[in-house]
Design a protein around this motif. Structure first.
Motif, PDB file in Angstrom:
ATOM      1  N   LEU A  86      -6.958   1.005  -9.984  1.00  0.00           N
ATOM      2  CA  LEU A  86      -7.216   0.452  -8.652  1.00  0.00           C
ATOM      3  C   LEU A  86      -5.929   0.292  -7.849  1.00  0.00           C
ATOM      4  O   LEU A  86      -5.887   0.570  -6.648  1.00  0.00           O
ATOM      5  N   GLN A  87      -4.864  -0.161  -8.521  1.00  0.00           N
ATOM      6  CA  GLN A  87      -3.591  -0.349  -7.821  1.00  0.00           C
ATOM      7  C   GLN A  87      -3.025   0.991  -7.344  1.00  0.00           C
ATOM      8  O   GLN A  87      -2.604   1.127  -6.182  1.00  0.00           O
ATOM      9  N   THR A 123      -5.088   2.366  -4.472  1.00  0.00           N
ATOM     10  CA  THR A 123      -4.760   1.706  -3.207  1.00  0.00           C
ATOM     11  C   THR A 123      -3.459   2.238  -2.625  1.00  0.00           C
ATOM     12  O   THR A 123      -3.354   2.487  -1.409  1.00  0.00           O
ATOM     13  N   ASP A 124      -2.455   2.440  -3.490  1.00  0.00           N
ATOM     14  CA  ASP A 124      -1.181   2.984  -3.016  1.00  0.00           C
ATOM     15  C   ASP A 124      -1.356   4.411  -2.480  1.00  0.00           C
ATOM     16  O   ASP A 124      -0.780   4.774  -1.434  1.00  0.00           O
ATOM     17  N   ALA A 167      -4.086   5.669  -1.247  1.00  0.00           N
ATOM     18  CA  ALA A 167      -4.826   5.577   0.011  1.00  0.00           C
ATOM     19  C   ALA A 167      -3.902   5.205   1.171  1.00  0.00           C
ATOM     20  O   ALA A 167      -4.070   5.702   2.303  1.00  0.00           O
ATOM     21  N   LYS A 168      -2.911   4.348   0.918  1.00  0.00           N
ATOM     22  CA  LYS A 168      -1.952   4.001   1.974  1.00  0.00           C
ATOM     23  C   LYS A 168      -1.133   5.224   2.384  1.00  0.00           C
ATOM     24  O   LYS A 168      -0.864   5.444   3.577  1.00  0.00           O
ATOM     25  N   LEU A 215     -13.822   3.608  -2.873  1.00  0.00           N
ATOM     26  CA  LEU A 215     -13.047   2.497  -3.424  1.00  0.00           C
ATOM     27  C   LEU A 215     -13.933   1.280  -3.674  1.00  0.00           C
ATOM     28  O   LEU A 215     -13.776   0.573  -4.680  1.00  0.00           O
TER      29      LEU A 215
END
Length: 312
Positions: free
Chosen positions: A197-198, A201-202, A204-205, A294
């Motif tokens: 998940l982390q 998220t990175d 996706a940024k 997500l």
């Protein structure tokens, strides 16, 4: 006179041909420079692809090594469990044998407390010899037989109780090991899901940084796109670990997240090159798909950690 008036002016060279030759040479030089620049970019792209492939190979080797260590740990755990069960069974057998010996010892002591004559009569009775006996001897024999029977019954009941207790302890120990193994596997999954998940998220940024509103120039867009592509590649390595740990619902959710990120990355690149209506529509669909994937990933992770984990 006419000839002198006709050629009396100065001779001026025609420079149009010179200008055309100069322009052609300049364009040829610019074309050569552009070709060299494109070849340099292609070489850099190939080098970058080789570096990414090498990094992926290293990550795969590290994944294989960790999986081998995990499998060895599981084999050692299974061996320890079998050895513990064997020792517990041996201990139960030892306790039952001790109780049997104690019962036989009590019966032997009761027999030895009889007089030699009574012992002889008892042996004769056991051998089928008919001997006359008085009331005292008969009472002694009845008393000794009752005592022996009581001792044997007590020993049998004690041995049965010990067997039940040993079986209960063995079952309790097995259940404790199963619960401990399930808790360990749940903790491994929790850490793996948190890591995925982390990194998702990175990544996706990084992909979101390619959105049209940033108005990146070409020299700025390409490094940002390469960074996003590398982040997605690193996320794929963690997906392989999720495939090993399971469950299948979590594996499918992780695969959907990676596909959504790749789709958004491609849509952002296409929109950067051509800001047409079709490209805008594709980018908006990719963006919405990434957001939903997500959310589904988080839901699947909570369901997997809350459900019962099979240790078979």
């Amino acid at each position: 006179m006419f000839l002198e008036r006709q050629w009396s002016g100065p001779l001026v060279p025609d420079c149009s041909l010179c200008r055309r030759d100069t322009d052609s040479g300049r364009r040829a030089a610019e074309g050569t420079a552009e070709a060299e620049r494109l070849e340099l970019e292609a070489a850099q792209t190939r080098a970058e692809a080789a570096r990414v492939a090498a990094a992926a190979a290293r990550r795969e080797e590290e994944t294989d090594r960790r999986e081998g260590d995990r499998a060895a740990a599981r084999r050692r755990t299974a061996t320890d469990d079998q050895e513990a069960e064997r020792l517990e069974l041996a201990a139960a057998k030892t306790r039952a044998e001790r109780l049997r010996i104690e019962a036989e010892s009590e019966a032997s002591e009761d027999y030895l407390r009889l007089s030699p004559r009574e012992q002889g009569r008892n042996r004769a009775l056991w051998q089928g010899v008919d001997l006359s006996m008085n009331d005292t001897v008969a009472v002694a024999l009845v008393t000794g037989g009752s005592t022996l029977l009581a001792s044997a019954t007590s020993g049998w009941l004690a041995m049965r109780a010990v067997g039940r207790q040993a079986a209960l302890q063995l079952r309790t120990a097995r259940e404790d090991r199963v619960e401990s193994r399930a808790a360990g596997q749940r903790e491994i999954r929790r850490e793996l899901y948190r890591r995925f998940l982390q990194q998702a998220t990175d990544a996706a940024k990084c992909v979101f940084a390619l959105r049209p509103s940033t108005q990146l120039a070409r020299e700025e867009f390409e490094p940002a796109a390469r960074q996003a592509r590398e982040a997605i590649g690193e996320l794929s390595a963690v997906e392989a670990l999720i495939m090993l740990e399971g469950p299948q619902e979590m594996t499918d959710a992780a695969e959907k997240v990676i596909n959504a990120l790749r789709y958004e990355h491609s849509a952002a690149r296409a929109l950067h090159l051509d800001k047409g209506s079709k490209q805008w529509q594709s980018y908006e669909e990719a963006f919405a798909q990434r957001i939903q994937s997500l959310r589904d990933l988080a839901t699947s992770a909570r369901a997997a950690l809350g459900a019962d984990i099979s240790t078979s």
